[in-house]
Design an enzyme around this catalytic site. Structure first.
Site, short mmCIF file in Angstrom:
data_model
loop_
_atom_site.label_atom_id
_atom_site.label_comp_id
_atom_site.label_asym_id
_atom_site.label_seq_id
_atom_site.Cartn_x
_atom_site.Cartn_y
_atom_site.Cartn_z
N ASP A 132 -7.35 6.64 5.13
CA ASP A 132 -7.46 5.45 5.97
C ASP A 132 -8.71 5.40 6.86
OD1 ASP A 132 -5.14 4.64 4.90
OD2 ASP A 132 -3.89 4.97 6.66
N SER A 181 0.81 -1.22 0.00
CA SER A 181 0.00 0.00 0.00
C SER A 181 0.84 1.27 0.00
CB SER A 181 -0.94 0.00 1.21
OG SER A 181 -0.19 0.10 2.39
N HIS A 233 1.69 4.06 6.97
CA HIS A 233 1.11 4.96 5.97
C HIS A 233 1.59 6.39 6.20
CE1 HIS A 233 -2.53 2.31 4.59
NE2 HIS A 233 -1.38 1.92 4.08
#
Lengths: 224, 174
Positions: free
Chosen positions: B116, B51, B90
């Site tokens: 998110d 990701s 992230h």
């Protein structure tokens, strides 16, 4: 004693087997072993392991946030103990494999070491006779092939003879292995054989000479 | 080999067991020492998903730092979703509060289409910097972490490795 077969190409195994045999031999000669230095090492080591285990248990049950401060304390304590452990092994024990006293109260301590790619057993011996206070220290060495067969079996006899012949205190306790004459020849080789070793008759002369010498040494020993 | 172990004096056996215990405990305490130093519960993590490509690939090893709570937009953080124990790495795309007020963050994977909020726990729309975030990424080593991915995907490898390590430490006296 060490009846099992080892790999004769593994220097560690040669050394460990010999170290074990040395301890067994001296214990069989009624040397009373003192384990105080090893005991200190075990105490330091197990204390640090317990600290680590407690930290692990606390972390597992309570989690990181709750144990942060105590973990920091434990890490510092562990580092200090680990330093002490290393110091003890390298500066105090220095490869010590046997420390003890004989029946007369003489102190004997023996450390062993090997060097890389050199199949030789190096011993540092320090002995203090019952009366005196200052120890005398000396080094001896012998190739492992003296007491290991080519296929890796330990042979006690030559090993014990070597020790009994080169360490007075062991020789006194194990007279039958103390080859005085052999030691003397090792120390100051007399080239008798080269000089007169050409006839068959000389061999018998030589043998009787050795005999006489060994008898003399045994008598001398009993007096001492 | 086991015969030679059985021949040992009790003290030598204790010393031998200690050698093995010290290997384990030293590894654990080094890890905890790093945790204390970085103030992070897990200072080294492995990227498990794609990701964050192309910044981080699966198998990258990340080093985290959790001192200094003023995380800025653009920093890559690792956080735990409340109630789940899977760390996610992230990038911070929004920050709310900060300074004297508690800092809240919104994160998004570089390779993901949306932010998110979907990933967060039910009813949670942002991350609490002091509670949820494990640390900011300060360094990485590519690919090395694949070992741990393999270990977690094939658990028998883990057992085999532990048994091998234990045997080699106990049987080989240094």
């Amino acid at each position: 004693m060490a009846e099992s077969k080892i790999s004769p190409h593994n220097l560690n195994e040669l050394k460990n087997t010999t170290d074990d045999a040395l301890g067994n031999y001296l214990r069989s000669l009624k040397f009373s072993q003192s384990n105080s230095k090893l005991d200190v090492r075990l105490a330091i080591g197990y204390t640090s392991v317990i600290i680590a285990a407690a930290t692990f248990a606390a972390d597992y049950k309570l989690g990181w946030e709750a144990t942060k401060t105590w973990t920091a304390v434990a890490v510092v304590a562990y580092a200090i103990l680990n330093g002490a452990f290393t110091y003890w092994m390298w500066a105090v024990e220095k490869g010590l494999i046997f420390e003890g006293t004989n029946a007369q109260g003489g102190r004997l301590s023996i450390s062993s070491k090997t060097n890389k790619h050199d199949p030789t057993y190096y011993l540092t011996i320090s002995s203090t006779s019952p009366g005196s206070s200052s120890p005398s220290t000396w080094h001896i060495k012998n190739p492992f092939t003296t007491w290991f067969t080519a296929d890796g079996f330990f042979v006690a006899k030559p090993f014990q003879q070597w020790l009994a012949s080169s360490i007075e205190m062991i020789g006194d306790a194990d007279m039958k292995n103390a080859l005085r004459d052999e030691r003397d020849e090792l120390a100051a080789p007399t080239p008798e054989v080269e000089i007169i070793g050409d006839g068959s008759g000389n061999g018998t002369v030589e043998a009787s000479g050795v005999d006489a010498k060994s008898k003399g040494s045994k008598r001398g020993k009993k007096k001492a | 080999m086991f015969g030679s172990l059985a021949n040992l004096q009790p003290r030598q056996l204790a010393a031998q067991v200690l050698n093995f215990a010290l290997v384990l405990s030293t590894a654990f305490m080094l890890w905890k020492g790093l945790s204390v130093f970085t103030d992070s519960s897990s200072p080294i993590v492995v990227v498990l998903s794609g990701s964050m490509e192309p910044a981080f690939q699966r198998g990258d090893l990340l080093f985290l730092w959790n001192r200094g709570q003023e995380t800025q937009v653009g920093e890559v953080v690792v956080y735990n979703v409340r109630g789940k124990d899977i760390p996610i790495v992230h990038r911070v795309i929004r920050r709310f509060g900060g300074g004297s007020a508690p800092l809240n963050l919104l994160t998004k994977g570089d390779n993901n289409a949306a932010d998110d909020t979907e990933l967060y726990a039910r009813g949670q729309s942002y991350l609490d910097r002091s509670k949820d975030v494990i640390g900011s990424v300060v360094g990485y080593v590519p690919f090395v972490g694949y070992v741990t991915i393999l270990l977690s995907e094939y658990p028998w490898l883990k057992t085999a490795m532990l048994v091998f390590m234990a045997l080699s430490v106990v049987l080989q006296r240094e």
